[in-house]
Scaffold this motif. Structure first.
Motif, PDB file in Angstrom:
ATOM      1  N   VAL A   6     -12.106  15.789   3.049  1.00 15.12           N
ATOM      2  CA  VAL A   6     -11.225  15.275   4.082  1.00 15.12           C
ATOM      3  C   VAL A   6     -12.072  14.852   5.277  1.00 15.12           C
ATOM      4  CG1 VAL A   6      -9.280  15.777   5.612  1.00 15.12           C
ATOM      5  CG2 VAL A   6      -9.362  16.790   3.317  1.00 15.12           C
ATOM      6  N   GLY A   7     -12.085  13.566   5.555  1.00 13.27           N
ATOM      7  CA  GLY A   7     -12.890  13.059   6.653  1.00 13.27           C
ATOM      8  C   GLY A   7     -12.222  13.282   7.996  1.00 13.27           C
ATOM      9  N   ARG A   8     -12.866  12.751   9.034  1.00 16.63           N
ATOM     10  CA  ARG A   8     -12.380  12.885  10.399  1.00 16.63           C
ATOM     11  C   ARG A   8     -12.134  11.495  10.967  1.00 16.63           C
ATOM     12  NH1 ARG A   8     -11.112  17.828  12.070  1.00 16.63           N
ATOM     13  NH2 ARG A   8     -11.854  17.446  14.187  1.00 16.63           N
ATOM     14  N   GLN A  21      -6.067  13.429   7.413  1.00 15.15           N
ATOM     15  CA  GLN A  21      -4.690  13.771   7.051  1.00 15.15           C
ATOM     16  C   GLN A  21      -4.372  15.116   7.684  1.00 15.15           C
ATOM     17  OE1 GLN A  21      -3.140  12.920   2.976  1.00 15.15           O
ATOM     18  NE2 GLN A  21      -2.673  15.089   2.890  1.00 15.15           N
ATOM     19  N   GLY A  22      -3.174  15.242   8.243  1.00 12.17           N
ATOM     20  CA  GLY A  22      -2.771  16.495   8.857  1.00 12.17           C
ATOM     21  C   GLY A  22      -1.786  17.241   7.988  1.00 12.17           C
ATOM     22  N   LEU A  23      -1.224  18.300   8.543  1.00 13.78           N
ATOM     23  CA  LEU A  23      -0.248  19.104   7.819  1.00 13.78           C
ATOM     24  C   LEU A  23       0.987  19.302   8.682  1.00 13.78           C
ATOM     25  CD1 LEU A  23       0.538  20.891   5.377  1.00 13.78           C
ATOM     26  CD2 LEU A  23      -0.567  22.816   6.563  1.00 13.78           C
ATOM     27  N   SER A  51      -9.810  23.508   3.520  1.00 13.20           N
ATOM     28  CA  SER A  51      -9.963  22.233   2.798  1.00 13.20           C
ATOM     29  C   SER A  51     -10.339  21.092   3.727  1.00 13.20           C
ATOM     30  CB  SER A  51      -8.655  21.890   2.071  1.00 13.20           C
ATOM     31  OG  SER A  51      -8.302  22.885   1.141  1.00 13.20           O
ATOM     32  N   GLY A  52     -10.341  21.331   5.042  1.00 17.80           N
ATOM     33  CA  GLY A  52     -10.712  20.302   6.002  1.00 17.80           C
ATOM     34  C   GLY A  52      -9.546  19.661   6.719  1.00 17.80           C
ATOM     35  N   VAL A  53      -8.314  20.090   6.425  1.00  8.99           N
ATOM     36  CA  VAL A  53      -7.138  19.576   7.128  1.00  8.99           C
ATOM     37  C   VAL A  53      -6.924  20.447   8.358  1.00  8.99           C
ATOM     38  CG1 VAL A  53      -4.633  19.276   7.016  1.00  8.99           C
ATOM     39  CG2 VAL A  53      -6.069  18.540   5.110  1.00  8.99           C
ATOM     40  N   THR A  54      -7.170  19.881   9.520  1.00  5.27           N
ATOM     41  CA  THR A  54      -7.210  20.694  10.740  1.00  5.27           C
ATOM     42  C   THR A  54      -6.157  20.311  11.776  1.00  5.27           C
ATOM     43  OG1 THR A  54      -8.911  19.227  11.656  1.00  5.27           O
ATOM     44  CG2 THR A  54      -9.657  21.209  10.486  1.00  5.27           C
ATOM     45  N   LEU A  55      -5.474  19.166  11.602  1.00  2.00           N
ATOM     46  CA  LEU A  55      -4.389  18.804  12.515  1.00  2.00           C
ATOM     47  C   LEU A  55      -3.112  19.457  12.003  1.00  2.00           C
ATOM     48  CD1 LEU A  55      -3.248  17.247  14.947  1.00  2.00           C
ATOM     49  CD2 LEU A  55      -2.849  15.314  13.407  1.00  2.00           C
TER      50      LEU A  55
END
Length: 350
Positions: A6-8, A21-23, A51-55
């Motif tokens: 998951v990029g930024r 991508q956020g959650l 997994s890198g989803v931080t929003l």
């Protein structure tokens, strides 16, 4: 399933960076049926972060309040500094009545309440969830600006705001992100809202990128919903016209065509719909919600799905304005179409 990287991306022009991508966390606690088991939802949130989803996206109205409390529990023990936390104010529920508020006293009280429930000192991205059409937007943003200056909020956002409201707000204090409904069956924002955001350097956060589940499962999804699910309840009371039986039948054709292309691409319809959003630009972050780790993994796998210009054009041709029958909302569920606010009076404090 292999782990997807998951990029930024940069959201807006003020320095906020978020996962590509956020959650969306709403369905974990409210709106889409009964609350889910707390331990399972905390585990899902931690899995997303790892997994890198931080929003992470929530609101004080989800529950109300219980979704913020859930996130507060999930963000303890060193997790807080690994995420970008977004919440919202503006939809006030009292004695079963729904009121949109943007007056300064309410803005401040709402922020203090969210800080306490989330267990944090500062909210990374604080949205006005819906626009109070009785209060000049300059007055609402003026109070948010004070909260930024006090260190209680880092970045300011708007949700479901008109282009003129966005411009007026941005003139008082930079708006970092606008949250809007954007998907293959909700494309009206492309006409004016998206260009306005890009002109002003404002990031875009796409909610309901899967059409509230329709683009995942098609019309049959309604049959599986619990009786207290917002989508089922509101379809009965016509607040969500697209979920009315006669409209669902018409809209089934869109799902069938998306499904056909997905089969050709060897992906799920959900992944195809999310990939279409991801291909809209590096200033767009989608926030699909889920309550299952398996679905989360499928959602982030969409980040690796590449669409050619020809495939994008094909999708957009089947998702034209006349492909979907029924408005997004009716009744008291205000949208950006009705978000105009009174002009700021001479001498009125901001």
């Amino acid at each position: 399933m292999a782990t997807t990287k998951v990029g930024r991306i940069k959201l807006g022009s003020q320095g906020l960076e978020v996962s590509a991508q956020g959650l969306g966390c709403m369905g974990m606690s409210a709106i889409y049926g009964p609350p889910k088991p707390e331990a399972d939802m905390v585990a899902l949130i931690h899995h997303a972060i790892n997994s890198g989803v931080t929003l992470l996206d929530t609101s004080d109205v989800y529950g109300p309040h219980t979704n913020e409390i859930l996130l507060g529990k999930a963000l303890k023990d060193g997790v807080r500094n690994r995420v970008e936390l977004a919440t919202k104010f503006g939809i006030h529920l009292t004695e079963g009545q729904r009121e949109i508020r943007g007056d300064p006293a309410y803005v401040r009280a709402a922020c203090e309440g969210s800080l306490k429930r989330l267990g944090v000192d500062c909210i990374d991205l604080y949205y006005q969830h819906r626009i109070d059409t009785r209060v000049p937007i300059e007055v609402t943003i003026g109070e948010l600006k004070k909260l930024v200056e006090e260190g209680k909020v880092k970045y300011i956002g708007l949700s479901e705001a008109s282009a003129s409201t966005i411009r007026r707000a941005h003139a008082v204090h930079p708006i970092t992100a606008v949250q809007l409904e954007w998907s293959l069956w909700s494309r009206d924002v492309e006409e004016e809202i998206v260009p306005t955001c890009r002109e002003l350097g404002i990031g875009i956060v796409a909610y309901s990128p899967l059409g509230r589940g329709f683009l995942s499962s098609g019309p049959k999804m309604v049959e599986t919903l619990s009786n207290d699910d917002f989508r089922k309840v509101c379809s009965y009371f016509t607040y969500l016209p697209r979920f009315q039986p006669e409209n669902l039948k018409h809209n089934e054709r869109l799902y069938e065509q998306v499904n056909k292309i997905a089969a050709r691409k060897e992906c799920t319809p959900s992944q195809l719909a999310l990939a279409w959003i991801h291909h809209q630009g590096n200033d767009v972050c989608s926030i699909p919600g889920t309550t299952k780790i398996e679905n989360f993994n499928q959602n982030i796998a969409a980040l690796a799905l590449k669409l050619t210009p020809e495939e994008m054009a094909e999708l957009e041709s089947i998702a034209s304005a006349d492909a979907v029958k029924g408005d997004r909302y009716t009744g008291t569920f205000a949208t950006y179409h009705e978000s105009e606010t009174p002009p700021l009076s001479s001498g009125q404090p901001v």
